[in-house]
Design a protein around this motif. Structure first.
Motif, mmCIF file in Angstrom:
data_model
loop_
_atom_site.group_PDB
_atom_site.id
_atom_site.type_symbol
_atom_site.label_atom_id
_atom_site.label_comp_id
_atom_site.label_asym_id
_atom_site.label_seq_id
_atom_site.Cartn_x
_atom_site.Cartn_y
_atom_site.Cartn_z
ATOM 1 N N GLU A 176 0.745 -1.121 -0.020
ATOM 2 C CA GLU A 176 -0.027 -0.139 -0.004
ATOM 3 C C GLU A 176 1.021 1.341 -0.020
ATOM 4 O OE1 GLU A 176 -2.622 -0.722 3.274
ATOM 5 O OE2 GLU A 176 -4.128 -1.783 2.140
ATOM 6 N N ILE A 179 2.268 1.646 -3.678
ATOM 7 C CA ILE A 179 1.046 2.297 -4.502
ATOM 8 C C ILE A 179 0.867 3.685 -3.974
ATOM 9 C CG2 ILE A 179 -1.392 2.126 -5.054
ATOM 10 C CD1 ILE A 179 -0.848 -0.873 -4.347
ATOM 11 N N ARG A 183 1.213 5.422 -8.301
ATOM 12 C CA ARG A 183 -0.081 4.950 -8.610
ATOM 13 C C ARG A 183 -0.028 4.011 -9.653
ATOM 14 N NH1 ARG A 183 -3.323 5.294 -4.403
ATOM 15 N NH2 ARG A 183 -3.268 7.306 -3.188
ATOM 16 N N ALA A 188 3.041 -3.802 -7.731
ATOM 17 C CA ALA A 188 2.454 -3.659 -6.372
ATOM 18 C C ALA A 188 1.067 -3.926 -6.186
ATOM 19 C CB ALA A 188 2.851 -2.104 -6.111
ATOM 20 N N TYR A 189 0.301 -3.526 -7.234
ATOM 21 C CA TYR A 189 -1.159 -3.889 -7.241
ATOM 22 C C TYR A 189 -1.138 -5.439 -7.354
ATOM 23 C CZ TYR A 189 -2.555 0.922 -7.836
ATOM 24 O OH TYR A 189 -2.738 2.188 -8.033
ATOM 25 N N ARG A 192 -0.308 -6.921 -4.098
ATOM 26 C CA ARG A 192 -1.252 -6.852 -3.069
ATOM 27 C C ARG A 192 -2.305 -7.755 -3.279
ATOM 28 N NH1 ARG A 192 -3.851 -0.902 -2.159
ATOM 29 N NH2 ARG A 192 -5.150 -1.391 -3.914
ATOM 30 N N ASP A 208 -7.554 -5.702 -7.262
ATOM 31 C CA ASP A 208 -6.078 -5.474 -7.669
ATOM 32 C C ASP A 208 -5.652 -5.941 -8.972
ATOM 33 O OD1 ASP A 208 -5.338 -3.565 -5.506
ATOM 34 O OD2 ASP A 208 -4.947 -5.233 -4.139
ATOM 35 N N LYS A 211 -6.895 -4.140 -11.701
ATOM 36 C CA LYS A 211 -5.660 -2.823 -11.965
ATOM 37 C C LYS A 211 -4.466 -3.233 -12.307
ATOM 38 C CE LYS A 211 -4.960 1.718 -11.414
ATOM 39 N NZ LYS A 211 -5.485 2.504 -12.117
#
Length: 237
Positions: A176, A179, A183, A188-189, A192, A208, A211
């Motif tokens: 988090e 991110i 963005r 990382a998404y 996660r 996630d 994305k």
């Protein structure tokens, strides 16, 4: 003829100047100044030569000419053994050649010379991760983030280690943070999403992966895109 009075302040100044000249102090001052000039020139030449060698090493490293890069960084170190960046970048070149242990030794020297550069700790942490020394790697990422709390990659790398060690809540916090700082950090998404799935947050994991898939496709990382789509299909069905 009337006598010209000499005031006490004039007398003191005259006496001091004459005393210095009589003792030969101007010559001593000249020699000291000459030595200072010589030292300044020597330091300037050292800086110029160090910069030339180091810059050429960086060019080689950027072009993946790793052996010449190492040679230039080594020459830089021989000329100026206190120049920490050369140890860092020689370590990077050595790591890319598969010489992980000697690379870590270089990063350790760079840290000893300058313990206030976050990237030195981050680089060594990355290398220690490859040796599966996770505790030491996390300690280095901790140090890096204390020095610079805006390193998205360091949060991601530390989170990935924590995820592998099944420390899911700590991993989630790291992803988090990554991110929040970046963005568009697709990996990382994705990670996660893996973490949320382990924590049984299925809807959050789906969002996630969705994305991550969109970002991977946008960034042209099609293998990673396919991985994310596979995760989505698994959750969808």
């Amino acid at each position: 003829m009337p006598t010209i009075p000499i005031f006490s302040s004039q007398l003191v100044v005259t006496t001091i100047v004459q005393s210095i000249e009589a003792l030969g102090f101007p010559n001593i001052a000249g020699r000291v100044f000459s030595r200072e000039q010589a030292q300044a020139r020597q330091e300037a030449n050292l800086k110029v030569n160090t910069t030339k060698l180091y810059t050429q090493g960086l060019k080689n490293l950027e072009q993946q000419e790793l052996h010449p890069a190492i040679q230039y960084f080594t020459a830089t170190i021989k000329l100026n053994p206190q120049f920490a960046p050369a140890y860092n970048d020689r370590g990077v070149a050595r790591y890319r050649l598969g010489h992980t242990q000697s690379a870590i030794e270089d990063l350790t020297t760079a840290i000893e010379l300058n313990p206030y550069r976050a990237k030195y700790y981050s680089n060594r942490g990355f290398m220690l991760t490859r040796l599966k020394d996770y505790t030491a790697a996390i300690a280095d990422y901790n140090s890096a983030l204390m020095l610079n709390p805006n390193l998205a990659q360091a949060y991601f790398n530390r989170g990935s280690i924590r995820l592998q060690m099944e420390n899911c809540l700590a991993a989630l916090a790291d992803f988090e943070s990554a991110i929040r700082l970046n963005r568009d950090f697709a990996k990382a998404y994705f990670n996660r999403g893996l973490t949320r799935y382990k924590l049984r947050e299925v809807q959050g994991a789906f969002e996630d992966f969705q994305k991550a898939a969109g970002l991977f496709k946008q960034q042209g990382k099609m293998d990673c895109y396919q991985d994310a789509v596979a995760k989505l299909r698994k959750l969808w069905y």
